[in-house]
Design a protein around this motif. Structure first.
Motif, PDB file in Angstrom:
ATOM      1  N   ILE A 106      13.208  21.325  61.943  1.00  0.00           N
ATOM      2  CA  ILE A 106      13.263  22.778  61.765  1.00  0.00           C
ATOM      3  C   ILE A 106      12.322  23.472  62.761  1.00  0.00           C
ATOM      4  O   ILE A 106      12.695  24.449  63.405  1.00  0.00           O
ATOM      5  CB  ILE A 106      12.898  23.170  60.317  1.00  0.00           C
ATOM      6  CG1 ILE A 106      13.910  22.624  59.325  1.00  0.00           C
ATOM      7  CG2 ILE A 106      12.737  24.675  60.157  1.00  0.00           C
ATOM      8  CD1 ILE A 106      15.302  23.150  59.491  1.00  0.00           C
ATOM      9  N   LEU A 107      11.101  22.948  62.893  1.00  0.00           N
ATOM     10  CA  LEU A 107      10.123  23.585  63.771  1.00  0.00           C
ATOM     11  C   LEU A 107      10.482  23.443  65.251  1.00  0.00           C
ATOM     12  O   LEU A 107      10.300  24.373  66.024  1.00  0.00           O
ATOM     13  CB  LEU A 107       8.733  23.003  63.504  1.00  0.00           C
ATOM     14  CG  LEU A 107       8.138  23.335  62.130  1.00  0.00           C
ATOM     15  CD1 LEU A 107       6.840  22.597  61.914  1.00  0.00           C
ATOM     16  CD2 LEU A 107       7.945  24.838  61.983  1.00  0.00           C
ATOM     17  N   VAL A 108      10.981  22.279  65.633  1.00  0.00           N
ATOM     18  CA  VAL A 108      11.336  22.064  67.034  1.00  0.00           C
ATOM     19  C   VAL A 108      12.576  22.876  67.413  1.00  0.00           C
ATOM     20  O   VAL A 108      12.618  23.502  68.474  1.00  0.00           O
ATOM     21  CB  VAL A 108      11.549  20.557  67.315  1.00  0.00           C
ATOM     22  CG1 VAL A 108      12.183  20.322  68.662  1.00  0.00           C
ATOM     23  CG2 VAL A 108      10.228  19.815  67.219  1.00  0.00           C
ATOM     24  N   ALA A 109      13.566  22.888  66.560  1.00  0.00           N
ATOM     25  CA  ALA A 109      14.824  23.580  66.863  1.00  0.00           C
ATOM     26  C   ALA A 109      14.739  25.088  66.639  1.00  0.00           C
ATOM     27  O   ALA A 109      15.601  25.831  67.107  1.00  0.00           O
ATOM     28  CB  ALA A 109      15.958  23.013  66.024  1.00  0.00           C
ATOM     29  N   GLN A 110      13.717  25.547  65.898  1.00  0.00           N
ATOM     30  CA  GLN A 110      13.557  26.971  65.591  1.00  0.00           C
ATOM     31  C   GLN A 110      14.825  27.551  64.960  1.00  0.00           C
ATOM     32  O   GLN A 110      15.325  28.591  65.393  1.00  0.00           O
ATOM     33  CB  GLN A 110      13.186  27.750  66.855  1.00  0.00           C
ATOM     34  CG  GLN A 110      11.852  27.367  67.450  1.00  0.00           C
ATOM     35  CD  GLN A 110      10.694  27.781  66.581  1.00  0.00           C
ATOM     36  OE1 GLN A 110      10.656  28.911  66.102  1.00  0.00           O
ATOM     37  NE2 GLN A 110       9.771  26.878  66.332  1.00  0.00           N
ATOM     38  N   GLY A 111      15.316  26.882  63.936  1.00  0.00           N
ATOM     39  CA  GLY A 111      16.512  27.358  63.255  1.00  0.00           C
ATOM     40  C   GLY A 111      16.667  26.715  61.895  1.00  0.00           C
ATOM     41  O   GLY A 111      15.783  26.004  61.422  1.00  0.00           O
ATOM     42  N   TYR A 115      16.599  28.002  58.925  1.00  0.00           N
ATOM     43  CA  TYR A 115      15.602  28.418  57.937  1.00  0.00           C
ATOM     44  C   TYR A 115      16.211  28.587  56.551  1.00  0.00           C
ATOM     45  O   TYR A 115      15.542  28.339  55.547  1.00  0.00           O
ATOM     46  CB  TYR A 115      14.925  29.715  58.385  1.00  0.00           C
ATOM     47  CG  TYR A 115      14.205  29.568  59.698  1.00  0.00           C
ATOM     48  CD1 TYR A 115      13.162  28.666  59.840  1.00  0.00           C
ATOM     49  CD2 TYR A 115      14.574  30.320  60.809  1.00  0.00           C
ATOM     50  CE1 TYR A 115      12.496  28.517  61.044  1.00  0.00           C
ATOM     51  CE2 TYR A 115      13.919  30.181  62.009  1.00  0.00           C
ATOM     52  CZ  TYR A 115      12.886  29.278  62.127  1.00  0.00           C
ATOM     53  OH  TYR A 115      12.240  29.121  63.321  1.00  0.00           O
ATOM     54  N   CYS A 134      16.339  25.174  55.014  1.00  0.00           N
ATOM     55  CA  CYS A 134      14.988  24.795  54.598  1.00  0.00           C
ATOM     56  C   CYS A 134      14.599  25.519  53.299  1.00  0.00           C
ATOM     57  O   CYS A 134      14.064  24.901  52.377  1.00  0.00           O
ATOM     58  CB  CYS A 134      13.997  25.130  55.712  1.00  0.00           C
ATOM     59  SG  CYS A 134      12.326  24.595  55.394  1.00  0.00           S
ATOM     60  N   THR A 146      21.484  20.154  59.511  1.00  0.00           N
ATOM     61  CA  THR A 146      20.906  20.622  60.775  1.00  0.00           C
ATOM     62  C   THR A 146      21.633  20.052  61.994  1.00  0.00           C
ATOM     63  O   THR A 146      21.250  20.344  63.120  1.00  0.00           O
ATOM     64  CB  THR A 146      19.406  20.260  60.862  1.00  0.00           C
ATOM     65  OG1 THR A 146      19.256  18.841  60.843  1.00  0.00           O
ATOM     66  CG2 THR A 146      18.630  20.897  59.741  1.00  0.00           C
ATOM     67  N   ASP A 152      23.125  27.406  60.638  1.00  0.00           N
ATOM     68  CA  ASP A 152      21.998  28.073  61.290  1.00  0.00           C
ATOM     69  C   ASP A 152      22.221  29.581  61.254  1.00  0.00           C
ATOM     70  O   ASP A 152      22.611  30.209  62.229  1.00  0.00           O
ATOM     71  CB  ASP A 152      21.849  27.572  62.726  1.00  0.00           C
ATOM     72  CG  ASP A 152      20.569  28.067  63.370  1.00  0.00           C
ATOM     73  OD1 ASP A 152      19.702  28.589  62.636  1.00  0.00           O
ATOM     74  OD2 ASP A 152      20.442  27.933  64.595  1.00  0.00           O
ATOM     75  N   TYR A 184      14.996  36.386  59.242  1.00  0.00           N
ATOM     76  CA  TYR A 184      13.584  36.578  59.544  1.00  0.00           C
ATOM     77  C   TYR A 184      12.809  35.662  58.604  1.00  0.00           C
ATOM     78  O   TYR A 184      12.600  35.965  57.431  1.00  0.00           O
ATOM     79  CB  TYR A 184      13.209  38.049  59.361  1.00  0.00           C
ATOM     80  CG  TYR A 184      11.811  38.375  59.798  1.00  0.00           C
ATOM     81  CD1 TYR A 184      11.427  38.225  61.122  1.00  0.00           C
ATOM     82  CD2 TYR A 184      10.884  38.838  58.887  1.00  0.00           C
ATOM     83  CE1 TYR A 184      10.143  38.522  61.525  1.00  0.00           C
ATOM     84  CE2 TYR A 184       9.592  39.149  59.287  1.00  0.00           C
ATOM     85  CZ  TYR A 184       9.234  38.975  60.607  1.00  0.00           C
ATOM     86  OH  TYR A 184       7.955  39.267  60.997  1.00  0.00           O
ATOM     87  N   TRP A 185      12.396  34.507  59.117  1.00  0.00           N
ATOM     88  CA  TRP A 185      11.856  33.441  58.271  1.00  0.00           C
ATOM     89  C   TRP A 185      10.549  33.770  57.563  1.00  0.00           C
ATOM     90  O   TRP A 185      10.301  33.232  56.478  1.00  0.00           O
ATOM     91  CB  TRP A 185      11.737  32.133  59.051  1.00  0.00           C
ATOM     92  CG  TRP A 185      10.767  32.164  60.191  1.00  0.00           C
ATOM     93  CD1 TRP A 185      11.049  32.449  61.480  1.00  0.00           C
ATOM     94  CD2 TRP A 185       9.378  31.898  60.125  1.00  0.00           C
ATOM     95  NE1 TRP A 185       9.916  32.387  62.235  1.00  0.00           N
ATOM     96  CE2 TRP A 185       8.863  32.044  61.425  1.00  0.00           C
ATOM     97  CE3 TRP A 185       8.502  31.552  59.104  1.00  0.00           C
ATOM     98  CZ2 TRP A 185       7.525  31.859  61.727  1.00  0.00           C
ATOM     99  CZ3 TRP A 185       7.158  31.365  59.406  1.00  0.00           C
ATOM    100  CH2 TRP A 185       6.691  31.512  60.701  1.00  0.00           C
TER     101      TRP A 185
END
Length: 193
Positions: free
Chosen positions: A53-58, A60, A63, A139, A145, A149-150
């Motif tokens: 999640i953090l690497v791909a920035q998507g 949310y 998650c 994912t 995806d 706004y996370w």
């Protein structure tokens, strides 16, 4: 056609699926006594998911849905199978209706009743691991995806977690039950030399 007939392909597929399900169940049964290793593996799986999640920035929303589901499982794990508030309400209703069963006839409150969870640890682990695998699988494709706004999801989850846990802790204090047993009996004699 006088010879033996071949089994339809669907029957072969079903028998193969049953075979693989038995093998999977065998491995699950072997992990039953190893609770620490099971939960560590699930923790690693969740860590992999969070790194993804953090690497791909998507993803949310995926998650957020996973952690809401894990919170729901955790609450079911903390709650007793037989809720004392429901039993108390039933007794009060019975007394109001003039029933005799609501009147205390003996000291039942003093008798020991073991804590039985609404969701046993094994089922909690299975459901948490399965949900983590499904979330990790979600994912893979961009369908899940959804742009959001996370920070709002994080704040909302933290507020939801705090309110829910405060209510659960109040319930545990009010009805005097502790869902954890830290004084587990150890088997095997101690040797004195």
């Amino acid at each position: 056609m006088d010879g033996p007939t071949a089994a339809p392909p669907i029957n072969e597929a079903i028998s193969q699926a049953n075979k693989y399900m038995r093998i999977a169940q065998m491995y699950l049964d072997r992990t039953a006594p190893k609770w620490m290793e099971r939960w560590l593996a699930t923790g690693v799986l969740l860590a992999l998911f969070l790194v993804r999640i953090l690497v791909a920035q998507g993803w949310y929303i995926v998650c957020y849905a996973l952690f809401i589901y894990l919170l729901n499982l955790f609450l079911a794990f903390l709650q007793p199978k037989f809720d004392p508030s429901i039993e108390q309400d039933a007794m009060e209703t019975s007394v109001e209706e003039g029933g005799e069963e609501g009147l205390p006839t003996s000291a039942k409150d003093d008798e020991f009743r073991p804590f039985i969870r609404r969701l046993p640890e094994w089922k909690f682990w299975i459901a948490a691991t399965r949900a983590s695998l499904i979330a990790l699988g979600c994912t893979i494709t961009r369908i899940f995806d959804v742009p959001v706004y996370w920070p709002i999801l994080v704040v909302y989850f933290c507020i939801l977690f705090a309110i829910t846990m405060r209510r659960q802790i109040r319930h545990m204090i009010k009805y005097k039950y502790v869902p954890f047993d830290f004084s587990k009996a150890k088997y095997g004699g101690s040797r004195r030399i």
